[in-house]
Design a protein around this motif. Structure first.
Motif, PDB file in Angstrom:
ATOM      1  N   VAL A  68       0.809  -1.219   0.000  1.00 57.67           N
ATOM      2  CA  VAL A  68       0.000   0.000   0.000  1.00 57.67           C
ATOM      3  C   VAL A  68       0.842   1.269   0.000  1.00 57.67           C
ATOM      4  CG1 VAL A  68      -1.914  -1.194   1.142  1.00 57.67           C
ATOM      5  CG2 VAL A  68      -0.260   0.064   2.520  1.00 57.67           C
ATOM      6  N   ASP A  69       2.121   1.154   0.368  1.00 53.74           N
ATOM      7  CA  ASP A  69       3.015   2.317   0.404  1.00 53.74           C
ATOM      8  C   ASP A  69       4.391   1.903  -0.117  1.00 53.74           C
ATOM      9  OD1 ASP A  69       4.202   4.784   0.925  1.00 53.74           O
ATOM     10  OD2 ASP A  69       4.587   4.294   3.039  1.00 53.74           O
ATOM     11  N   PRO A  70       4.493   1.552  -1.392  1.00 59.42           N
ATOM     12  CA  PRO A  70       5.742   0.988  -1.927  1.00 59.42           C
ATOM     13  C   PRO A  70       6.923   1.943  -1.903  1.00 59.42           C
ATOM     14  CG  PRO A  70       4.194   1.455  -3.712  1.00 59.42           C
ATOM     15  CD  PRO A  70       3.439   1.624  -2.430  1.00 59.42           C
ATOM     16  N   GLU A  71       6.673   3.267  -1.894  1.00 61.08           N
ATOM     17  CA  GLU A  71       7.778   4.219  -1.893  1.00 61.08           C
ATOM     18  C   GLU A  71       8.175   4.681  -0.487  1.00 61.08           C
ATOM     19  OE1 GLU A  71       8.226   6.710  -5.792  1.00 61.08           O
ATOM     20  OE2 GLU A  71       6.284   7.192  -4.867  1.00 61.08           O
ATOM     21  N   GLY A  72       7.428   4.255   0.524  1.00 57.97           N
ATOM     22  CA  GLY A  72       7.784   4.622   1.889  1.00 57.97           C
ATOM     23  C   GLY A  72       7.416   6.036   2.274  1.00 57.97           C
ATOM     24  N   MET A  73       6.287   6.550   1.764  1.00 59.02           N
ATOM     25  CA  MET A  73       5.852   7.894   2.125  1.00 59.02           C
ATOM     26  C   MET A  73       5.605   8.031   3.619  1.00 59.02           C
ATOM     27  SD  MET A  73       2.463   9.987   0.850  1.00 59.02           S
ATOM     28  CE  MET A  73       3.032  10.182  -0.838  1.00 59.02           C
ATOM     29  N   PHE A  74       5.275   6.918   4.294  1.00 59.94           N
ATOM     30  CA  PHE A  74       4.952   6.959   5.716  1.00 59.94           C
ATOM     31  C   PHE A  74       6.016   6.264   6.569  1.00 59.94           C
ATOM     32  CE2 PHE A  74       1.012   7.248   3.288  1.00 59.94           C
ATOM     33  CZ  PHE A  74       0.485   8.426   3.795  1.00 59.94           C
ATOM     34  N   VAL A  75       7.217   6.131   6.035  1.00 57.95           N
ATOM     35  CA  VAL A  75       8.289   5.410   6.726  1.00 57.95           C
ATOM     36  C   VAL A  75       9.383   6.369   7.177  1.00 57.95           C
ATOM     37  CG1 VAL A  75      10.145   3.713   6.443  1.00 57.95           C
ATOM     38  CG2 VAL A  75       7.865   3.240   5.525  1.00 57.95           C
ATOM     39  N   GLY A  76       9.816   6.192   8.418  1.00 60.42           N
ATOM     40  CA  GLY A  76      10.900   7.010   8.948  1.00 60.42           C
ATOM     41  C   GLY A  76      11.957   6.176   9.630  1.00 60.42           C
ATOM     42  N   GLU A  77      12.883   6.864  10.292  1.00 60.54           N
ATOM     43  CA  GLU A  77      14.008   6.194  10.943  1.00 60.54           C
ATOM     44  C   GLU A  77      13.541   5.218  12.013  1.00 60.54           C
ATOM     45  OE1 GLU A  77      18.053   5.359  11.630  1.00 60.54           O
ATOM     46  OE2 GLU A  77      17.213   6.695  10.107  1.00 60.54           O
ATOM     47  N   TRP A  78      12.503   5.581  12.779  1.00 61.87           N
ATOM     48  CA  TRP A  78      11.996   4.687  13.823  1.00 61.87           C
ATOM     49  C   TRP A  78      11.570   3.356  13.226  1.00 61.87           C
ATOM     50  CZ3 TRP A  78       7.832   1.756  15.076  1.00 61.87           C
ATOM     51  CH2 TRP A  78       7.677   1.372  16.409  1.00 61.87           C
TER      52      TRP A  78
END
Length: 596
Positions: A474-484
């Motif tokens: 659902v989020d292949p580019e990592g728009m909602f992904v961070g260091e944590w």
């Protein structure tokens, strides 16, 4: 609450061009003058944009624009979680202005609400229809979306996670599309979104199941820890519907709080002059003094809790109040919290070994870290839940599947913004014991860097892999992904390369403003290719902005600078107040000790 729009003049030309391409009748309510911090002021970060949408089309516009601008999005509510989970130098979205009741179904006892609604307002809205939430954690200031995203729970063997009361969700994905999910519809997305850790998309609607509104009678008693251990396998956790225990390791006593629904008339707890401002400031000063003389802490435990709850075993406090307020406690001061879930039957062993270790018995405790010269804050919070009936079960549910779950919470206060000297060694030892006993960390708390993907994979196995598969779809580019997320739930980059929009941490440094803590600085999206077409080299301007922002603005970071002049003093105090929980006013100040 409206925001001052970002002027295209103050943005990169690319941003202005992309805004012009989108529907200009849909507002983009953003600010560039915001510094975020957790409630406990453990972390501070400076988002490039802070955005407060009011409609679903606005949220979809934010996601579309972020995708085109190659930006990460973080959604934040009250920021009660003391970790860096909500930190970003990219775009931060707050849904406080997206918090209306959409539908009430009295026959099903459900409320459909926009996801920015705080739990306090959810219960107030439900009260108008004779309904209430069946369970709560210690506070009700979280947004409904934030509460379920981190597996928030109360304390009752008759109830599970708050997420267990969610009947359906609507979530805006990275492609801007709004998707409804439930047990009957898109079940895999539903199971991932129930405890999403903010890494799937923006939850915009929640259908929440309630119960009939009621009052509870609660009774709080001081008991020897030997009595608590004796009753553990008998009726300690089942005698009443709601039960909490605060374990005081140095005194070897416990405060046992029990509550049951009742039809008795409301009754306030017995008045205690020490329970207001006197007790609050006395405890705070003593905690501060113990920063320099840590061996004071056993005496502080004896004095503070004796003054409020009695110096003799059997001392009791009770009251009758609404369920929606009676379950709330007060979090008092800025704090670190390290909480783990493990099987309920392992509680006596875990608490006994931890207590032995704190009393200096390293060999008897079996904990391979020296307790010499170490003194900790107290008490240890002990809570329970039972999710055996959960259907469907969230992939990242940290509770026990085949029986009741125990939660042990090792809280350490930060008196006047100072980190306690025992922090690193206490949490290292605590986590070692929890892992040895088969525990899992609470997602929203301060677990250490020892908890990595490899560790969590051994705990969750197929469930973690299923969650990651859905997340990546659902989020292949990592728009909602961070260091944590990279540090905890994502495989190392050697196995799972960095995602196109994934944000990484650049630096941590001591915060120089009020409350102490850490300035967290990230690097904007597209750091991996030099930030082509961006206004800078791709590196975040957040680090420099900390230096340039005026100190007073940083201290008032729960507000937009542009809004401060429009707010009344009482509103400011409500946002920046010293208490966090369920404060009641008395002549000596806010009664923060009416119950633990």
């Amino acid at each position: 609450m409206d925001l001052t729009p970002v002027s295209p003049v103050s943005m990169a030309s690319r941003m202005a061009i992309e805004l012009e391409k989108l529907d200009t009748t849909v507002p983009f309510r953003a600010s560039q003058t915001y510094i975020h911090h957790t409630w406990a002021r453990t972390f501070h970060s400076r988002p490039e944009l802070y955005i407060r949408p009011q409609t679903l089309p606005e949220i979809q516009k934010i996601v579309t624009l972020a995708r085109r601008m190659r930006r990460r999005i973080v959604v934040v509510g009250c920021a009660h979680s003391p970790s860096d989970l909500t930190c970003t130098s990219a775009w931060m979205v707050n849904l406080d202005d997206f918090a209306s009741v959409l539908k009430v179904d009295k026959s099903k006892k459900t409320l459909l609400v926009q996801a920015g609604m705080r739990l306090h307002n959810l219960n107030l809205s439900a009260k108008k229809h004779g309904l209430t939430m069946r369970n709560l954690g210690s506070i009700d200031e979280q947004s409904i979306a934030g509460a379920i995203a981190t597996a928030t729970h109360g304390s009752s063997t008759r109830h599970g996670l708050l997420a267990q009361s969610v009947k359906s969700l609507r979530i805006v994905m990275a492609n801007g599309q709004s998707v409804k999910c439930s047990k009957e519809q898109n079940e895999e997305i539903f199971r991932a979104a129930l405890v999403s850790l903010g890494a799937l998309g923006i939850v915009v609607e929640v259908e929440f199941e309630m119960i009939d509104a009621s009052d509870i009678e609660w009774v709080q008693t001081i008991l020897p820890t030997s009595t608590v251990l004796r009753d553990w396998e008998q009726d300690l956790w089942t005698q009443k519907e709601y039960t909490r225990v605060w374990w005081m390791p140095y005194m070897k006593r416990a405060i046992v709080w029990r509550a049951e629904k009742t039809t008795k008339p409301p009754r306030a707890p017995a008045y205690n002059w020490y329970g207001g401002g006197v007790g609050y400031h006395t405890y705070h000063i003593l905690l501060w003094a113990s920063q320099y003389v840590p061996r004071l802490l056993p005496w502080v435990e004896w004095f503070v809790f004796g003054m409020q709850y009695g110096f003799k075993d059997g001392f009791t406090i009770s009251a009758v109040e609404e369920l929606r307020t009676g379950l709330l406690m007060n979090c008092l001061y800025s704090q670190f919290v390290n909480e783990w879930a493990l099987p309920l039957h392992k509680g006596p062993e875990a608490l006994t070994r931890l207590t032995d270790w704190l009393h200096g018995d390293q060999e008897g405790s079996g904990i391979p870290f020296s307790p010499k010269g170490l003194w900790v804050h107290s008490p240890i919070e002990v809570r329970v839940s039972d999710t055996t009936s959960a259907d469907p079960r969230p992939y990242l549910d940290n509770t026990v599947k085949d029986g009741p779950t125990l939660y042990l919470n090792a809280t350490l206060y930060r008196p006047y913004g100072q980190d306690p000297p025992c922090l690193a060694r206490y949490y290292e030892a605590f986590e070692w014991l929890m892992r040895e006993m088969g525990g899992r960390p609470h997602w929203a708390k301060n677990f250490t860097s020892q908890i990595s993907y490899e560790v969590l994979d051994s705990m969750y196995g197929d469930d973690l892999q299923a969650y990651l598969r859905i997340r990546n779809e659902v989020d292949p580019e990592g728009m909602f992904v961070g260091e944590w997320h990279r540090r905890t739930i994502l495989p190392p980059k050697s196995v799972f390369p960095a995602l196109a929009l994934e944000e990484k941490e650049v630096i941590r440094r001591p915060h120089t403003g009020g409350g102490g803590g850490i300035d967290w600085v990230g690097e904007q999206a597209r750091w991996w290719d030099g930030g082509i077409d961006m206004s800078s080299s791709g590196r975040s301007e957040s680090e420099e902005s900390f230096d340039l922002m005026h100190g007073a603005e940083a201290e008032a970071s729960v507000l937009l600078e542009s809004l401060r002049e429009d707010m009344e003093d009482e509103e400011m105090e409500g946002l920046l107040g010293r208490t966090h929980g369920n404060p009641v006013e008395g002549w000596s100040g806010t009664n923060v000790f009416d119950k633990m």
